[in-house]
Design an enzyme around this catalytic site. Structure first.
Site, PDB file in Angstrom:
ATOM      1  CB  ALA A   1      -9.916  10.419   5.051  1.00 36.30           C
ATOM      2  CB  CYS A   2      -6.934   8.278   1.294  1.00 34.18           C
ATOM      3  SG  CYS A   2      -6.300   9.983   1.427  1.00 34.18           S
ATOM      4  CG  LEU A   3      -6.417   4.627   0.332  1.00 34.13           C
ATOM      5  CD1 LEU A   3      -5.113   4.300   1.367  1.00 34.13           C
ATOM      6  CD2 LEU A   3      -7.301   3.573  -0.403  1.00 34.13           C
TER       7      LEU A   3
END
EC number: 3.4.22.8
Length: 526
Positions: free
Chosen positions: A230-232
């Site tokens: 997943a991002c960030l």
């Protein structure tokens, strides 16, 4: 969508006058120099010899009840392709699908929109019964689980540990985490796993907040390796939240990305193809460990070898597709506490020497920043929602600047050393002078004084007022948006009022203009 969401925040802030709604943020990524990587090879090889018949259980928490359904089903197909049947390796998936985005019947044998358990094997997926730990799920059930409920995650881990007991546990959480896979959702960087079929009290897809996971899971659910597809999620805040020894759910090591993750996510067929009995090598160069890429026997594989697999295969996959903007890091979370202590010591000194303006000059504002960062600097909405900067780069620029004292530079240098120990492997954008094994972990550094407005209203609201989720308190209790309760913000606070003890208190002292007994805009009195 981001602009509309932030505008909604502004309108709510006006209605509640002095209080406001906002959303949380998180981070992750990093890699070693070639010499350090080769040294690590020797270390992990010696470690792997200690247990020559370990069992490994990999738990895949697959929240596909959203617009990522097609991508996540493709990930499962990759797992089926790459997985090599072994008595030492179990791959268990909890899969929640959507009625809206995909009608695929091939990957899991049929189309469905509920939640099911599977054991992934080579070229097949066997449906499982949830037994005592997950009685709602059977091989014929139509149970719809809320993947944004921490109790569901807890049940899944308990099920895997009870029925597929192992010496090593890996938890992969796949879904939105902030960015690439749906960059427009401003909550993406403070939470993970949005479930479109289950709405929260605000009528939005429910999700798992970082502090919420800590509130519900215990030490019993802890894992050896936690991986966020997943991002960030590659942030100092996330890493510290789940460090070992915190008294609750933890992970010894972490795989995550500080910036957005491209849509295809991890390259699972390549990752699992290299986890096979007997080990061996292939003819591809290994830019993470050096030499040729190794295969690793599940009976002896270490956390470090698993981390190197994720990093190297993500590097290969993204670069082969011309995506040099992608990052991934593997962290030793046992080092997270020393990193936090070093950053907090730096924060205290920055407060004592009144260096707000100097830090702001380094950080920049608006459409320009010279610091390595993991958001779109041209988007004011992203400055509000996830102003994440590379921690090592920040400390390095402090160390090289003439505007800081020798004491501050020494503290920054110490933080750089601690980061180098924590970031085992990382890769990033070479055009930004990314240093592998040093860069790749982010930290929250907002432009808190800047005022935000849209065409919905002429009222201008400071960014910090909209960032109250970045907090040590239970924000819901005070009428703010979830979730707060970040250990990074809580630990190290100075008990004396108006005295900075940690990074969070430094930011609050700079940007919260009202520090009376009410705690100002975020209800925290530093």
């Amino acid at each position: 969508m981001l602009r509309r969401k932030v505008s909604t925040l502004l309108m709510t802030a006006l209605i509640t006058t002095s209080f406001l709604n906002s959303k949380p943020v998180y981070a992750n990524p990093v890699t070693k120099s070639k010499d350090n990587n080769l040294k690590e090879v020797q270390q992990v090889t010696s470690k792997s010899n200690k247990n020559k018949n370990q069992k490994v259980t990999i738990m895949y928490y697959c929240d596909a009840d959203n617009n990522l359904e097609g991508s996540l089903l493709n990930d499962i197909e990759e797992m089926k392709t790459g997985y090599k049947d072994s008595p030492n390796l179990n791959l268990i998936a909890l899969v929640d699908r959507s009625p809206r985005y995909s009608s695929d019947e091939k990957v899991l044998g049929e189309d469905f929109s509920d939640t099911r358990l599977y054991k992934i094997e080579h070229n097949k997926a066997n449906r499982l019964d949830g037994k005592n730990e997950f009685p709602e799920i059977s091989t014929t059930s139509k149970y719809e689980a809320n993947m944004g409920d921490p109790e569901v995650l807890k049940k899944f881990i308990d099920y895997c540990k009870s029925n597929y007991e192992a010496d090593k546990y890996v938890l992969i959480m796949a879904n939105h985490g902030g960015g690439a896979r749906e960059k427009s959702n401003p909550r993406l960087n403070r939470a993970i796993c949005w479930d479109d079929s289950n709405l929260d009290k605000n009528g939005e897809a429910d999700c798992l907040y970082m502090g919420e996971i800590s509130d519900h899971l215990t030490e019993k659910q802890s894992v050896d390796l936690l991986a966020f597809d997943a991002c960030l999620m590659g942030t100092a805040e996330v890493a510290y939240q789940y460090r070992p020894g915190n008294g609750g759910f933890s992970a010894d090591t972490l795989v995550a990305s500080s910036p957005v993750v491209w849509g295809p996510g991890f390259k699972y067929d390549k990752i699992f193809d290299r986890i096979k009995a007997g080990g061996g090598t292939n003819n591809e160069d290994d830019l993470t460990l050096g030499g040729k890429e190794q295969n690793f026997d599940p009976a002896t594989i270490t956390n470090e070898q698993l981390g190197a697999l994720f990093v190297e295969e993500q590097r290969d996959s993204t670069h082969a597709n011309g995506r040099y903007d992608q990052h991934l890091s593997f962290y030793d979370l046992k080092k997270a506490e020393s990193v936090k202590r070093a950053i907090d010591n730096l924060a205290v000194n920055l407060s004592n020497e009144n260096k707000k303006s100097e830090i702001e000059k380094l950080r920049g504002s608006g459409i320009h920043t010279d610091l390595m960062h993991y958001f779109d600097e041209y988007s004011e909405g992203e400055w509000v929602e996830y102003p994440y900067f590379d921690v090592y780069d920040l400390c390095e620029k402090i160390n090289k600047s003439e505007n800081f004292s020798s004491k501050t530079k020494d503290l920054a240098s110490n933080a750089m050393n601690k980061l180098n120990e924590m970031i085992v492997y990382s890769f990033g954008d070479p055009s930004n002078n990314f240093k592998e094994g040093k860069n790749g972990l982010s930290i929250f550094l907002p432009n808190g004084d800047k005022k935000y407005s849209t065409y919905y209203t002429s009222t201008k609201i400071p960014h910090w007022t909209m960032q109250s989720w970045y907090n040590s308190i239970d924000t819901v209790k005070y009428g703010l948006n979830p979730y707060g309760k970040l250990s990074w913000c809580k630990d190290g606070q100075d008990p004396e009022i108006n005295k900075v003890g940690n990074w969070f208190e430094l930011l609050d002292s700079w940007f919260d203009k009202t520090n009376d007994v009410t705690g100002g805009v975020n209800h925290y009195q530093w």
